[in-house]
Design a protein around this motif. Sequence first.
Motif, PDB file in Angstrom:
ATOM      1  N   GLU A  58      -4.393  -8.909  11.851  1.00 30.08           N
ATOM      2  CA  GLU A  58      -3.775  -7.598  12.148  1.00 30.08           C
ATOM      3  C   GLU A  58      -4.193  -6.335  10.717  1.00 30.08           C
ATOM      4  O   GLU A  58      -3.896  -5.734  11.181  1.00 30.08           O
ATOM      5  CB  GLU A  58      -2.061  -7.052  13.143  1.00 30.08           C
ATOM      6  CG  GLU A  58      -2.784  -7.878  13.981  1.00 30.08           C
ATOM      7  CD  GLU A  58      -1.333  -7.505  15.349  1.00 30.08           C
ATOM      8  OE1 GLU A  58      -1.817  -7.054  16.204  1.00 30.08           O
ATOM      9  OE2 GLU A  58      -0.091  -7.823  14.034  1.00 30.08           O
ATOM     10  N   CYS A  79       0.380  -2.465  15.641  1.00 22.76           N
ATOM     11  CA  CYS A  79      -0.307  -4.416  16.882  1.00 22.76           C
ATOM     12  C   CYS A  79      -0.926  -3.887  17.642  1.00 22.76           C
ATOM     13  O   CYS A  79      -0.443  -3.070  18.776  1.00 22.76           O
ATOM     14  CB  CYS A  79       0.950  -5.315  16.269  1.00 22.76           C
ATOM     15  SG  CYS A  79       2.153  -4.521  17.773  1.00 22.76           S
ATOM     16  N   ARG A  80      -1.408  -5.178  17.974  1.00 21.76           N
ATOM     17  CA  ARG A  80      -2.148  -5.313  19.401  1.00 21.76           C
ATOM     18  C   ARG A  80      -1.014  -4.785  20.773  1.00 21.76           C
ATOM     19  O   ARG A  80      -1.278  -4.173  21.862  1.00 21.76           O
ATOM     20  CB  ARG A  80      -2.733  -6.267  20.119  1.00 21.76           C
ATOM     21  CG  ARG A  80      -4.434  -6.376  18.911  1.00 21.76           C
ATOM     22  CD  ARG A  80      -5.320  -7.398  18.781  1.00 21.76           C
ATOM     23  NE  ARG A  80      -6.166  -6.860  17.874  1.00 21.76           N
ATOM     24  CZ  ARG A  80      -6.834  -7.665  16.515  1.00 21.76           C
ATOM     25  NH1 ARG A  80      -5.002  -8.442  16.222  1.00 21.76           N
ATOM     26  NH2 ARG A  80      -7.132  -7.591  16.252  1.00 21.76           N
ATOM     27  N   ARG A  83      -5.431  -2.984  10.443  1.00 14.12           N
ATOM     28  CA  ARG A  83      -4.264  -1.807  10.971  1.00 14.12           C
ATOM     29  C   ARG A  83      -3.013  -1.206  10.955  1.00 14.12           C
ATOM     30  O   ARG A  83      -2.201  -1.845   9.928  1.00 14.12           O
ATOM     31  CB  ARG A  83      -4.793  -2.694  13.037  1.00 14.12           C
ATOM     32  CG  ARG A  83      -5.368  -3.376  13.522  1.00 14.12           C
ATOM     33  CD  ARG A  83      -5.490  -3.972  14.296  1.00 14.12           C
ATOM     34  NE  ARG A  83      -4.005  -3.711  15.658  1.00 14.12           N
ATOM     35  CZ  ARG A  83      -4.743  -3.407  16.817  1.00 14.12           C
ATOM     36  NH1 ARG A  83      -6.825  -2.883  17.265  1.00 14.12           N
ATOM     37  NH2 ARG A  83      -3.944  -2.393  17.607  1.00 14.12           N
ATOM     38  N   HIS A  95      -3.178 -16.955  14.261  1.00  9.48           N
ATOM     39  CA  HIS A  95      -2.354 -16.126  13.620  1.00  9.48           C
ATOM     40  C   HIS A  95      -1.111 -16.591  12.715  1.00  9.48           C
ATOM     41  O   HIS A  95      -1.023 -18.009  12.255  1.00  9.48           O
ATOM     42  CB  HIS A  95      -1.308 -15.673  14.426  1.00  9.48           C
ATOM     43  CG  HIS A  95      -1.373 -14.788  15.670  1.00  9.48           C
ATOM     44  ND1 HIS A  95      -2.426 -13.150  15.726  1.00  9.48           N
ATOM     45  CD2 HIS A  95      -1.273 -14.929  17.287  1.00  9.48           C
ATOM     46  CE1 HIS A  95      -2.276 -12.972  16.988  1.00  9.48           C
ATOM     47  NE2 HIS A  95      -1.925 -13.720  17.322  1.00  9.48           N
ATOM     48  N   THR A 106       4.705  -3.662   8.302  1.00 10.71           N
ATOM     49  CA  THR A 106       4.956  -4.009   9.522  1.00 10.71           C
ATOM     50  C   THR A 106       4.612  -2.965  10.142  1.00 10.71           C
ATOM     51  O   THR A 106       3.943  -2.223   9.732  1.00 10.71           O
ATOM     52  CB  THR A 106       5.832  -3.739   9.386  1.00 10.71           C
ATOM     53  OG1 THR A 106       6.572  -2.046   8.310  1.00 10.71           O
ATOM     54  CG2 THR A 106       7.601  -4.680   8.436  1.00 10.71           C
ATOM     55  N   CYS A 107       4.348  -2.997  11.651  1.00  6.09           N
ATOM     56  CA  CYS A 107       3.706  -2.211  12.347  1.00  6.09           C
ATOM     57  C   CYS A 107       4.402  -0.706  12.430  1.00  6.09           C
ATOM     58  O   CYS A 107       5.902  -0.835  12.610  1.00  6.09           O
ATOM     59  CB  CYS A 107       4.078  -3.083  13.698  1.00  6.09           C
ATOM     60  SG  CYS A 107       3.277  -1.334  15.010  1.00  6.09           S
ATOM     61  N   HIS A 144       1.953 -15.926   9.506  1.00  4.28           N
ATOM     62  CA  HIS A 144       2.086 -14.949   8.654  1.00  4.28           C
ATOM     63  C   HIS A 144       2.716 -16.235   6.746  1.00  4.28           C
ATOM     64  O   HIS A 144       2.718 -16.918   7.016  1.00  4.28           O
ATOM     65  CB  HIS A 144       4.210 -15.229   8.884  1.00  4.28           C
ATOM     66  CG  HIS A 144       3.678 -14.066  10.331  1.00  4.28           C
ATOM     67  ND1 HIS A 144       5.357 -13.353  11.156  1.00  4.28           N
ATOM     68  CD2 HIS A 144       2.776 -13.087  10.925  1.00  4.28           C
ATOM     69  CE1 HIS A 144       4.443 -12.739  11.898  1.00  4.28           C
ATOM     70  NE2 HIS A 144       3.288 -12.195  11.566  1.00  4.28           N
ATOM     71  N   THR A 188       6.462  -7.125  11.869  1.00  2.55           N
ATOM     72  CA  THR A 188       5.682  -7.593  10.785  1.00  2.55           C
ATOM     73  C   THR A 188       4.165  -7.754  11.807  1.00  2.55           C
ATOM     74  O   THR A 188       4.005  -8.585  12.716  1.00  2.55           O
ATOM     75  CB  THR A 188       5.748  -9.105   9.754  1.00  2.55           C
ATOM     76  OG1 THR A 188       5.759  -9.975  10.409  1.00  2.55           O
ATOM     77  CG2 THR A 188       7.337  -8.678   8.971  1.00  2.55           C
ATOM     78  N   LEU A 189       3.255  -6.980  10.688  1.00  5.13           N
ATOM     79  CA  LEU A 189       1.464  -7.773  11.367  1.00  5.13           C
ATOM     80  C   LEU A 189       1.302  -8.589  11.036  1.00  5.13           C
ATOM     81  O   LEU A 189       1.854  -9.612   9.984  1.00  5.13           O
ATOM     82  CB  LEU A 189       0.927  -6.456  10.847  1.00  5.13           C
ATOM     83  CG  LEU A 189       0.434  -5.328  10.508  1.00  5.13           C
ATOM     84  CD1 LEU A 189       0.350  -3.828  10.065  1.00  5.13           C
ATOM     85  CD2 LEU A 189       0.868  -4.553  12.373  1.00  5.13           C
ATOM     86  N   TRP A 190       0.289  -9.676  11.914  1.00  4.18           N
ATOM     87  CA  TRP A 190       0.210 -10.785  12.092  1.00  4.18           C
ATOM     88  C   TRP A 190      -0.997 -10.766  11.163  1.00  4.18           C
ATOM     89  O   TRP A 190      -1.648  -9.649  10.194  1.00  4.18           O
ATOM     90  CB  TRP A 190      -1.155 -11.392  13.491  1.00  4.18           C
ATOM     91  CG  TRP A 190      -0.042 -11.242  14.335  1.00  4.18           C
ATOM     92  CD1 TRP A 190       0.423 -10.748  15.664  1.00  4.18           C
ATOM     93  CD2 TRP A 190       1.489 -12.995  14.663  1.00  4.18           C
ATOM     94  NE1 TRP A 190       1.491 -11.594  16.262  1.00  4.18           N
ATOM     95  CE2 TRP A 190       2.093 -12.651  15.367  1.00  4.18           C
ATOM     96  CE3 TRP A 190       1.354 -14.369  13.299  1.00  4.18           C
ATOM     97  CZ2 TRP A 190       3.430 -13.782  15.936  1.00  4.18           C
ATOM     98  CZ3 TRP A 190       2.493 -14.659  14.212  1.00  4.18           C
ATOM     99  CH2 TRP A 190       3.122 -14.622  15.355  1.00  4.18           C
TER     100      TRP A 190
END
Length: 236
Positions: free
Chosen positions: A33, A39-40, A36, A2, A15-16, A4, A28-30
Amino acid sequence: MHNHTTPDDGYEWPTCAAGPDRGHGAHTLWADELDRLVCRPCEDKTARRIAELPALFRQLDTTAALMRGARRPGGGGGGGSKTPPIPPRLEVLALVGPGGVSARLAAVEDSWRSALGWGIAAWRGSPAQAVPHQVQFLTNNLLWACSSYESVGQDIEEIRRLHAECAALVAGERRPGRVQIGVCPVPVGDGHCGTQLTASATSHRVRCGGCGARWETLGEWRELRAAQDAVAGVAA
């Protein structure tokens, strides 16, 4: 791994789409990700909530079946009903009825089907019949929604709210007050006791505060209703 970005590079990190959950701010998304929308971890939480809905629905549906046919305060006599005088929990009936869990899941399913270019589900049956099929559809297509469906955030929030409402009622977090279920029909002297009886959906017991009579089982509830109806018939 991961990664950022740093806040100094001027890039606004995505962001998710699931947004805040139970008081936590949007995150925030990694870096891995970025293909997507969700997020997972939020996908995993949503999948667990979806998977738990059928069992929650079955528990609520069983409870609701035992609470139909009650009289509201001031509602008068029994009117010939053969169902036991058990107080309804309207919030439970609202979830297991036509506009409840099944209808809310159907709205999510229909929006996903529309986005996928698929036809709307032609048959759903009763809420009890429909919920397992709706849950299966949502489970099968959750990864797609989290990756590609622009409106997935509001659907994830709806699933979270629906799960929370069902879980709270199953756990008894919202306990209803007592409701009047008619007068005590136990013979006393030349008449009957006549004490106003009350009951709660959180207890299987009804006790008369006047003569001390008790009704605790489903069979006894039916006997109570029949006796109340008989007294009301004589009075009429």
